[in-house]
Design a protein around this motif. Sequence first.
Motif, mmCIF file in Angstrom:
data_model
loop_
_atom_site.group_PDB
_atom_site.id
_atom_site.type_symbol
_atom_site.label_atom_id
_atom_site.label_comp_id
_atom_site.label_asym_id
_atom_site.label_seq_id
_atom_site.Cartn_x
_atom_site.Cartn_y
_atom_site.Cartn_z
ATOM 1 N N ASP A 171 -15.505 -3.466 -98.174
ATOM 2 C CA ASP A 171 -14.466 -2.971 -99.085
ATOM 3 C C ASP A 171 -14.863 -3.195 -100.539
ATOM 4 O O ASP A 171 -14.593 -2.353 -101.402
ATOM 5 C CB ASP A 171 -13.125 -3.658 -98.806
ATOM 6 C CG ASP A 171 -12.485 -3.194 -97.508
ATOM 7 O OD1 ASP A 171 -12.846 -2.097 -97.023
ATOM 8 O OD2 ASP A 171 -11.630 -3.924 -96.979
ATOM 9 N N ALA A 172 -15.495 -4.324 -100.813
ATOM 10 C CA ALA A 172 -15.946 -4.607 -102.179
ATOM 11 C C ALA A 172 -16.983 -3.584 -102.623
ATOM 12 O O ALA A 172 -16.932 -3.078 -103.746
ATOM 13 C CB ALA A 172 -16.523 -6.016 -102.261
ATOM 14 N N ILE A 173 -17.906 -3.257 -101.736
ATOM 15 C CA ILE A 173 -18.945 -2.274 -102.061
ATOM 16 C C ILE A 173 -18.317 -0.901 -102.275
ATOM 17 O O ILE A 173 -18.650 -0.203 -103.234
ATOM 18 C CB ILE A 173 -20.019 -2.245 -100.960
ATOM 19 C CG1 ILE A 173 -20.810 -3.565 -100.976
ATOM 20 C CG2 ILE A 173 -20.957 -1.050 -101.131
ATOM 21 C CD1 ILE A 173 -21.685 -3.781 -99.768
ATOM 22 N N GLU A 174 -17.398 -0.525 -101.410
ATOM 23 C CA GLU A 174 -16.716 0.764 -101.563
ATOM 24 C C GLU A 174 -15.947 0.805 -102.887
ATOM 25 O O GLU A 174 -15.919 1.828 -103.571
ATOM 26 C CB GLU A 174 -15.763 1.015 -100.393
ATOM 27 C CG GLU A 174 -16.446 1.189 -99.050
ATOM 28 C CD GLU A 174 -17.169 2.501 -98.880
ATOM 29 O OE1 GLU A 174 -17.098 3.372 -99.769
ATOM 30 O OE2 GLU A 174 -17.816 2.670 -97.846
ATOM 31 N N GLY A 175 -15.335 -0.314 -103.260
ATOM 32 C CA GLY A 175 -14.622 -0.387 -104.529
ATOM 33 C C GLY A 175 -15.549 -0.226 -105.720
ATOM 34 O O GLY A 175 -15.220 0.463 -106.687
ATOM 35 N N LEU A 176 -16.707 -0.873 -105.650
ATOM 36 C CA LEU A 176 -17.690 -0.738 -106.725
ATOM 37 C C LEU A 176 -18.180 0.706 -106.843
ATOM 38 O O LEU A 176 -18.353 1.221 -107.946
ATOM 39 C CB LEU A 176 -18.869 -1.685 -106.484
ATOM 40 C CG LEU A 176 -18.573 -3.164 -106.710
ATOM 41 C CD1 LEU A 176 -19.684 -4.023 -106.108
ATOM 42 C CD2 LEU A 176 -18.401 -3.469 -108.183
ATOM 43 N N LEU A 177 -18.395 1.369 -105.705
ATOM 44 C CA LEU A 177 -18.812 2.784 -105.727
ATOM 45 C C LEU A 177 -17.731 3.655 -106.363
ATOM 46 O O LEU A 177 -18.034 4.513 -107.194
ATOM 47 C CB LEU A 177 -19.085 3.287 -104.310
ATOM 48 C CG LEU A 177 -20.399 2.917 -103.681
ATOM 49 C CD1 LEU A 177 -20.480 3.487 -102.268
ATOM 50 C CD2 LEU A 177 -21.563 3.402 -104.508
ATOM 51 N N ALA A 178 -16.494 3.434 -105.962
ATOM 52 C CA ALA A 178 -15.395 4.226 -106.516
ATOM 53 C C ALA A 178 -15.269 3.990 -108.017
ATOM 54 O O ALA A 178 -15.082 4.934 -108.785
ATOM 55 C CB ALA A 178 -14.089 3.878 -105.808
ATOM 56 N N TYR A 179 -15.378 2.751 -108.426
ATOM 57 C CA TYR A 179 -15.287 2.420 -109.850
ATOM 58 C C TYR A 179 -16.409 3.101 -110.633
ATOM 59 O O TYR A 179 -16.165 3.673 -111.693
ATOM 60 C CB TYR A 179 -15.349 0.905 -110.037
ATOM 61 C CG TYR A 179 -15.236 0.470 -111.474
ATOM 62 C CD1 TYR A 179 -14.012 0.484 -112.122
ATOM 63 C CD2 TYR A 179 -16.354 0.048 -112.182
ATOM 64 C CE1 TYR A 179 -13.902 0.092 -113.448
ATOM 65 C CE2 TYR A 179 -16.253 -0.348 -113.503
ATOM 66 C CZ TYR A 179 -15.025 -0.319 -114.134
ATOM 67 O OH TYR A 179 -14.928 -0.694 -115.443
#
Length: 136
Positions: free
Chosen positions: A18-26
């Motif tokens: 989830d953290a990685i997905e959040g960084l990608l979205a950001y």
Amino acid sequence: MTRNGPDDATRRGTSEVDAIEGLLAYAQTRPRWGGSAVKSLSEAIARSRVLFGESPEEYSGLLARCLSTGARLLLRRGRPAEALPLAEEAVALTRSAGGAPLVASLYRLAAVLEALHRYSEAAALVAEADQLLPPD
């Protein structure tokens, strides 16, 4: 209160994926001229490489998505030479699984090659991707 920043990915209780997905979205929502998108993207790629090292078969898709997103971001910023190794690695990771992730990676690599004026290589990749798509 909703928070929308790169530190959201490091909140307590957030899984690594989830953290990685959040960084990608950001990274994808940041302006072209800012440096925070590249930093977030670099962190997402580094974190997904760690997961990939622990379990390649489980996290190859995540790493490929990070790499492909990185290639797109660098391409939008007019840096196709830096995008090329990311796009090539994304194709290499998705080749064994095939399907839609491979098709998307092939199209991304073709776009990078076109930006580098390597049109015949790009056309070959588009032809390969078109053959992988199911008929309508």
